[in-house]
Enzyme design. Structure first.
Site, short mmCIF file in Angstrom:
data_model
loop_
_atom_site.label_atom_id
_atom_site.label_comp_id
_atom_site.label_asym_id
_atom_site.label_seq_id
_atom_site.Cartn_x
_atom_site.Cartn_y
_atom_site.Cartn_z
N GLU A 181 39.35 43.07 -1.65
CA GLU A 181 40.29 44.10 -2.13
C GLU A 181 39.82 44.66 -3.47
O GLU A 181 39.87 45.87 -3.70
CB GLU A 181 41.69 43.50 -2.33
CG GLU A 181 42.41 43.13 -1.05
CD GLU A 181 43.80 42.57 -1.34
OE1 GLU A 181 44.57 43.20 -2.09
OE2 GLU A 181 44.12 41.49 -0.82
N GLU A 230 55.71 56.90 6.33
CA GLU A 230 57.01 56.26 6.53
C GLU A 230 56.91 54.97 7.35
O GLU A 230 57.74 54.09 7.21
CB GLU A 230 57.98 57.24 7.18
CG GLU A 230 58.38 58.34 6.21
CD GLU A 230 59.33 59.35 6.82
OE1 GLU A 230 60.16 58.95 7.66
OE2 GLU A 230 59.22 60.54 6.47
N VAL A 253 55.61 51.48 7.91
CA VAL A 253 55.04 50.49 6.99
C VAL A 253 53.66 50.02 7.47
O VAL A 253 53.49 49.68 8.65
CB VAL A 253 56.00 49.28 6.85
CG1 VAL A 253 55.38 48.19 5.98
CG2 VAL A 253 57.33 49.73 6.27
N MET A 279 56.04 45.10 -4.44
CA MET A 279 56.78 44.39 -3.40
C MET A 279 58.10 45.08 -3.04
O MET A 279 59.15 44.46 -2.96
CB MET A 279 57.05 42.93 -3.85
CG MET A 279 55.79 42.16 -4.16
SD MET A 279 54.62 42.15 -2.78
CE MET A 279 55.46 41.00 -1.70
N ARG A 280 58.02 46.39 -2.83
CA ARG A 280 59.21 47.14 -2.43
C ARG A 280 58.83 48.04 -1.26
O ARG A 280 57.74 48.62 -1.25
CB ARG A 280 59.68 48.07 -3.57
CG ARG A 280 59.96 47.38 -4.86
CD ARG A 280 61.38 46.94 -4.98
NE ARG A 280 62.34 48.03 -4.83
CZ ARG A 280 63.64 47.83 -4.65
NH1 ARG A 280 64.13 46.61 -4.61
NH2 ARG A 280 64.46 48.86 -4.52
N HIS A 323 46.21 46.76 1.59
CA HIS A 323 46.86 45.75 2.42
C HIS A 323 45.81 44.69 2.79
O HIS A 323 44.69 45.05 3.18
CB HIS A 323 47.44 46.39 3.69
CG HIS A 323 48.14 45.40 4.57
ND1 HIS A 323 49.41 44.94 4.32
CD2 HIS A 323 47.72 44.74 5.67
CE1 HIS A 323 49.76 44.06 5.24
NE2 HIS A 323 48.74 43.91 6.08
C1 GRF Z 1 47.26 41.82 -2.78
O1 GRF Z 1 46.79 40.86 -1.89
C2 GRF Z 1 47.68 43.08 -2.06
O2 GRF Z 1 46.90 43.36 -0.95
C3 GRF Z 1 49.08 42.74 -1.60
O3 GRF Z 1 49.63 42.01 -2.67
C4 GRF Z 1 48.58 41.37 -3.41
C5 GRF Z 1 48.71 41.83 -4.82
O4 GRF Z 1 47.89 41.12 -5.70
N1 GRF Z 1 49.80 43.94 -1.25
P1 GRF Z 1 47.70 41.59 -7.18
O5 GRF Z 1 49.07 41.72 -7.81
O6 GRF Z 1 46.97 42.90 -7.17
O7 GRF Z 1 46.89 40.51 -7.83
#
Ligand code: GRF
Length: 214
Positions: free
Chosen positions: A175, A143, A145, A91-92, A110
């Protein structure tokens, strides 16, 4: 080809880290996680790393200038010498300097079919927009986002009446399937970074599919 060495940067739950570890263990991805770095000391992802016996470092970002924090992450990465650095719920926003230093080796997952719904809470954005087909994207980090060259995508149906939470769960499941497959494309030499674009192996035949929803 030799197995790839992965470093995984996390901030939270760690379910994508877990899916990478599982795929590695089960032989679905020719890559091994050699280092996990969290910027949060209380990230559940650290327990995931510990259970898997993978080296994990906490490099806190709170209270540090971006440059100072990124320098500590870059030093840890250089020491671990990964082929690929996977962002997995990190989250950065990374600075241009950091991204340039790892250009072509930085991947992100994403939770949308980019370029639709970049930014925060992509799943809620997709749900609010009423899309019937949502999904996720693994892309190289540049670069801009959520705008780097796309390596792989997975689509999921959002049936009418599907709640935002259900959308989130369906996309997360996609994912977990997609991220290891995307890494394996690189490990197998099917795809590679080439001067800002994804270059595909000549003659590569990917499975074709038709998506209709509902
Ligand atoms: C995922 O949905 C990813 O796409 C997003 O943040 C979430 C992370 O989930 N960037 P986790 O920490 O892998 O469970």
């Amino acid at each position: 080809m030799a197995r790839l060495r992965l470093a995984v940067l996390v901030s939270g739950r760690g379910s994508n880290l877990e899916s990478l570890l599982r795929a590695s263990r089960e032989g679905r991805m020719d890559a091994d996680v050699v280092l996990v770095v969290s910027n949060k000391a209380d990230a559940p992802a650290l327990d995931v790393a510990a259970k898997a016996g993978v080296r994990a470092l906490v490099l806190p970002s709170a209270g540090l200038a971006r440059d100072a924090h990124e320098a500590s992450v870059a030093a840890a990465l250089r020491e671990a010498a990964p082929d690929i650095v996977c962002l997995a719920g990190y989250m950065r926003i990374l600075s241009p300097g950091f991204i340039r230093a790892f250009e072509g080796r930085l991947l992100n997952v994403h939770p949308s079919l980019l370029p639709a719904f970049p930014g925060v809470d992509a799943q809620a954005q997709a749900h609010a927009a009423g899309v019937r087909v949502a999904g996720c994207t693994v892309h190289f980090v540049t670069e801009q986002v959520d705008a780097g060259p796309i390596l792989a995508q997975a689509a999921v149906a959002l049936p009418p009446g599907c709640s935002a939470d259900e959308a989130r769960a369906r996309i997360l499941e996609a994912e977990h399937a997609l991220y290891p497959r995307a890494v394996h494309l690189l490990a197998a030499g099917d795809a590679r970074w080439d001067a800002g674009a994804v270059r595909w192996r000549a003659g590569l035949r990917a499975p074709e599919g038709v998506l209709l929803s509902p």
